[in-house]
Design a protein around this motif. Structure first.
Motif, PDB file in Angstrom:
ATOM      1  N   ASP A 170       0.830  -1.207   0.000  1.00  0.00           N
ATOM      2  CA  ASP A 170       0.000   0.000   0.000  1.00  0.00           C
ATOM      3  C   ASP A 170       0.866   1.259   0.000  1.00  0.00           C
ATOM      4  O   ASP A 170       0.563   2.234  -0.689  1.00  0.00           O
ATOM      5  CB  ASP A 170      -0.914   0.011   1.235  1.00  0.00           C
ATOM      6  N   ALA A 171       1.941   1.228   0.786  1.00  0.00           N
ATOM      7  CA  ALA A 171       2.832   2.387   0.834  1.00  0.00           C
ATOM      8  C   ALA A 171       3.475   2.640  -0.520  1.00  0.00           C
ATOM      9  O   ALA A 171       3.596   3.780  -0.971  1.00  0.00           O
ATOM     10  CB  ALA A 171       3.910   2.176   1.902  1.00  0.00           C
ATOM     11  N   ALA A 172       3.889   1.559  -1.189  1.00  0.00           N
ATOM     12  CA  ALA A 172       4.495   1.703  -2.522  1.00  0.00           C
ATOM     13  C   ALA A 172       3.499   2.308  -3.505  1.00  0.00           C
ATOM     14  O   ALA A 172       3.845   3.181  -4.318  1.00  0.00           O
ATOM     15  CB  ALA A 172       4.983   0.348  -3.024  1.00  0.00           C
ATOM     16  N   ALA A 173       2.229   1.869  -3.411  1.00  0.00           N
ATOM     17  CA  ALA A 173       1.201   2.406  -4.309  1.00  0.00           C
ATOM     18  C   ALA A 173       0.966   3.888  -4.041  1.00  0.00           C
ATOM     19  O   ALA A 173       0.811   4.686  -4.972  1.00  0.00           O
ATOM     20  CB  ALA A 173      -0.099   1.624  -4.132  1.00  0.00           C
ATOM     21  N   GLN A 174       0.951   4.271  -2.767  1.00  0.00           N
ATOM     22  CA  GLN A 174       0.749   5.674  -2.431  1.00  0.00           C
ATOM     23  C   GLN A 174       1.927   6.533  -2.872  1.00  0.00           C
ATOM     24  O   GLN A 174       1.752   7.682  -3.282  1.00  0.00           O
ATOM     25  CB  GLN A 174       0.524   5.829  -0.925  1.00  0.00           C
ATOM     26  N   TRP A 175       3.132   5.976  -2.807  1.00  0.00           N
ATOM     27  CA  TRP A 175       4.307   6.713  -3.290  1.00  0.00           C
ATOM     28  C   TRP A 175       4.180   6.985  -4.788  1.00  0.00           C
ATOM     29  O   TRP A 175       4.526   8.062  -5.273  1.00  0.00           O
ATOM     30  CB  TRP A 175       5.587   5.921  -3.012  1.00  0.00           C
ATOM     31  N   GLN A 176       3.683   5.998  -5.526  1.00  0.00           N
ATOM     32  CA  GLN A 176       3.510   6.190  -6.967  1.00  0.00           C
ATOM     33  C   GLN A 176       2.477   7.284  -7.247  1.00  0.00           C
ATOM     34  O   GLN A 176       2.672   8.129  -8.127  1.00  0.00           O
ATOM     35  CB  GLN A 176       3.079   4.870  -7.614  1.00  0.00           C
ATOM     36  N   LYS A 177       1.366   7.265  -6.486  1.00  0.00           N
ATOM     37  CA  LYS A 177       0.350   8.300  -6.659  1.00  0.00           C
ATOM     38  C   LYS A 177       0.907   9.676  -6.287  1.00  0.00           C
ATOM     39  O   LYS A 177       0.605  10.676  -6.939  1.00  0.00           O
ATOM     40  CB  LYS A 177      -0.869   7.984  -5.796  1.00  0.00           C
ATOM     41  N   LEU A 178       1.711   9.695  -5.225  1.00  0.00           N
ATOM     42  CA  LEU A 178       2.294  10.960  -4.790  1.00  0.00           C
ATOM     43  C   LEU A 178       3.199  11.536  -5.865  1.00  0.00           C
ATOM     44  O   LEU A 178       3.183  12.743  -6.143  1.00  0.00           O
ATOM     45  CB  LEU A 178       3.076  10.746  -3.495  1.00  0.00           C
ATOM     46  N   GLU A 179       3.981  10.691  -6.488  1.00  0.00           N
ATOM     47  CA  GLU A 179       4.877  11.154  -7.553  1.00  0.00           C
ATOM     48  C   GLU A 179       4.083  11.643  -8.766  1.00  0.00           C
ATOM     49  O   GLU A 179       4.408  12.662  -9.372  1.00  0.00           O
ATOM     50  CB  GLU A 179       5.818  10.017  -7.965  1.00  0.00           C
ATOM     51  N   ALA A 180       3.017  10.909  -9.104  1.00  0.00           N
ATOM     52  CA  ALA A 180       2.168  11.345 -10.222  1.00  0.00           C
ATOM     53  C   ALA A 180       1.528  12.695  -9.907  1.00  0.00           C
ATOM     54  O   ALA A 180       1.437  13.574 -10.764  1.00  0.00           O
ATOM     55  CB  ALA A 180       1.090  10.302 -10.493  1.00  0.00           C
ATOM     56  N   GLY A 181       1.089  12.870  -8.648  1.00  0.00           N
ATOM     57  CA  GLY A 181       0.510  14.151  -8.241  1.00  0.00           C
ATOM     58  C   GLY A 181       1.526  15.273  -8.289  1.00  0.00           C
ATOM     59  O   GLY A 181       1.200  16.390  -8.669  1.00  0.00           O
ATOM     60  N   ARG A 182       2.768  14.970  -7.906  1.00  0.00           N
ATOM     61  CA  ARG A 182       3.823  15.986  -7.954  1.00  0.00           C
ATOM     62  C   ARG A 182       4.039  16.459  -9.390  1.00  0.00           C
ATOM     63  O   ARG A 182       4.197  17.656  -9.650  1.00  0.00           O
ATOM     64  CB  ARG A 182       5.128  15.414  -7.396  1.00  0.00           C
ATOM     65  N   GLN A 183       4.037  15.515 -10.310  1.00  0.00           N
ATOM     66  CA  GLN A 183       4.220  15.875 -11.717  1.00  0.00           C
ATOM     67  C   GLN A 183       3.034  16.692 -12.229  1.00  0.00           C
ATOM     68  O   GLN A 183       3.207  17.640 -12.997  1.00  0.00           O
ATOM     69  CB  GLN A 183       4.414  14.612 -12.544  1.00  0.00           C
ATOM     70  N   ALA A 184       1.817  16.317 -11.801  1.00  0.00           N
ATOM     71  CA  ALA A 184       0.628  17.065 -12.221  1.00  0.00           C
ATOM     72  C   ALA A 184       0.676  18.495 -11.673  1.00  0.00           C
ATOM     73  O   ALA A 184       0.339  19.448 -12.372  1.00  0.00           O
ATOM     74  CB  ALA A 184      -0.636  16.351 -11.732  1.00  0.00           C
ATOM     75  N   LYS A 185       1.112  18.646 -10.428  1.00  0.00           N
ATOM     76  CA  LYS A 185       1.232  19.979  -9.845  1.00  0.00           C
ATOM     77  C   LYS A 185       2.248  20.820 -10.601  1.00  0.00           C
ATOM     78  O   LYS A 185       2.015  21.996 -10.886  1.00  0.00           O
ATOM     79  CB  LYS A 185       1.664  19.863  -8.384  1.00  0.00           C
ATOM     80  N   ALA A 186       3.383  20.203 -10.918  1.00  0.00           N
ATOM     81  CA  ALA A 186       4.443  20.929 -11.616  1.00  0.00           C
ATOM     82  C   ALA A 186       3.958  21.396 -12.988  1.00  0.00           C
ATOM     83  O   ALA A 186       4.217  22.529 -13.402  1.00  0.00           O
ATOM     84  CB  ALA A 186       5.680  20.047 -11.750  1.00  0.00           C
ATOM     85  N   ALA A 187       3.222  20.511 -13.693  1.00  0.00           N
ATOM     86  CA  ALA A 187       2.713  20.865 -15.021  1.00  0.00           C
ATOM     87  C   ALA A 187       1.687  21.994 -14.915  1.00  0.00           C
ATOM     88  O   ALA A 187       1.691  22.934 -15.718  1.00  0.00           O
ATOM     89  CB  ALA A 187       2.091  19.634 -15.694  1.00  0.00           C
ATOM     90  N   ALA A 188       0.809  21.904 -13.914  1.00  0.00           N
ATOM     91  CA  ALA A 188      -0.208  22.942 -13.732  1.00  0.00           C
ATOM     92  C   ALA A 188       0.434  24.272 -13.371  1.00  0.00           C
ATOM     93  O   ALA A 188       0.040  25.326 -13.882  1.00  0.00           O
ATOM     94  CB  ALA A 188      -1.201  22.511 -12.655  1.00  0.00           C
TER      95      ALA A 188
END
Length: 361
Positions: A170-188
């Motif tokens: 579960d932690a690994a999955a959340q880390w992946q989501k966190l990284e995807a969110g970081r990229q989305a924030k950076a793009a926005a």
């Protein structure tokens, strides 16, 4: 503290630090002023009215794009906060689980050693050699209980081990989501900065007289839109308007107290706000937390008809729900307009309305 525990605690601390960085105030954004409308033609100097209308339309488009990107940024920021909290909680579960696993292993080892020490002779030989058969039988009963307890320990060990593996997954999955969110924030964020920079550059190219004329065109367009809206919604203003709820009145008081504070994309106060930052904080101050972004406020809150609108309700603007304001009564609303502007009161119908939502329905 074991190596594994130190690593997990360090991970949790790292996540907390990351959350702090991600939550650092940026700048916020709201939605644009109304689109082009047929206002009086501009004076021949310093620029033809048509040219300034085109400038206004271009500025509106740039600020609108920035508003959409701001909603995406705010949504990604909220998701990253939630995911980071989940990672910290999972890390603590892993630490606790490892400690429990170590205790269970110690108990299982002690039980195994005790059984080994008492298991040198077969039960028949122990019975024959025993001077007190009843004592032997009592001992045999305790051995059986010990064996049963050992089986229970082993089952607990297996359960805790399985939980630890699940927490890690579960932690690994959340880390992946966190990284995807970081990229989305950076793009926005990049999109927001590009659009605002382009708008500022366009405005900087105007002479002072042109800026004044452009501001007048914006005021006229907003006034015309408001007049048209009032004509179409006569029941909203006046004696037929429903009074605010107790919470709605608190939210209105909060929002009005922010007048004059600058618009800043991503901001939730207290010194500056974007459009949904203002509405969400006003209702939080009234005791009713609501979603952070204008699009989620539109999606999740109860929709009400414009004719039933009351002070404290939120007015959502544009087809993509990229701007939001708070109705304060008498056909007026308070909002954080866009970069370069401050929280202010304006006509509720001065921009295209998508609908109305009620946080305390």
């Amino acid at each position: 503290m074991g190596t594994g525990k130190r690593a997990l605690v360090a991970t949790a601390v790292t996540v907390v630090c990351a959350v702090t960085v991600l939550a650092a105030p940026a700048t916020a954004f709201a939605a644009p002023d109304p689109g082009p409308s047929s206002g009086p033609s501009a004076s021949p100097t310093p620029a033809p009215g048509k040219d300034l209308q085109e400038v206004r339309a271009r500025l509106d488009a740039l600020y609108h794009d920035a508003a959409v990107a701001t909603d995406a940024y705010n949504a990604a920021e909220e998701a990253s906060k939630e995911q980071s909290s989940m990672i910290v909680a999972l890390a603590q579960r892993i630490v606790d689980g490892r400690e429990q696993l170590a205790r269970l292993k110690d108990r299982a080892g002690a039980a195994a050693r005790a059984q080994y020490r008492s298991g040198g002779l077969p039960d028949e030989a122990k019975l024959i050699l025993s001077e007190d058969p009843s004592q032997f039988l009592d001992g045999a009963g305790r051995v059986l209980q010990g064996q049963k307890a050992t089986k229970g320990l082993l089952a607990q060990l297996a359960t805790v081990q399985a939980d630890l593996e699940q927490y890690a997954d579960d932690a690994a999955a959340q880390w992946q989501k966190l990284e995807a969110g970081r990229q989305a924030k950076a793009a926005a964020q990049k999109r927001i900065e590009q659009q605002i920079a382009a708008a500022k550059k366009l405005e900087a190219e105007l002479a002072q007289e042109e800026k004044e004329r452009l501001a007048e065109l914006e005021r006229q367009a907003a006034q015309q839109a408001q007049t048209k809206w009032l004509d179409e919604n006569t029941g909203v203003v006046g004696d037929t308007a429903t009074g605010a709820s107790a919470q709605g009145a608190k939210a209105v008081t909060f929002a009005l107290a922010q007048r004059g504070k600058p618009y800043e994309w991503g901001a939730e106060g207290p010194g500056s706000y974007d459009c949904s930052g203002l509405t969400s904080q006003a209702w939080a101050g009234a005791g009713t937390p609501i979603p952070r972004t204008s699009q989620e406020q539109w999606r999740q809150l109860k929709h009400v008809d414009i004719k039933d609108m009351r002070p404290g309700d939120l007015i959502v603007y544009y087809a993509d729900a990229s701007h939001i304001a708070m109705y304060i009564g008498d056909g007026q609303m308070v909002h954080a307009p866009r970069p370069g502007r401050s929280v202010t009161v304006a006509g509720a119908g001065s921009m295209p309305i998508l609908g109305v939502v009620r946080p305390d329905a």
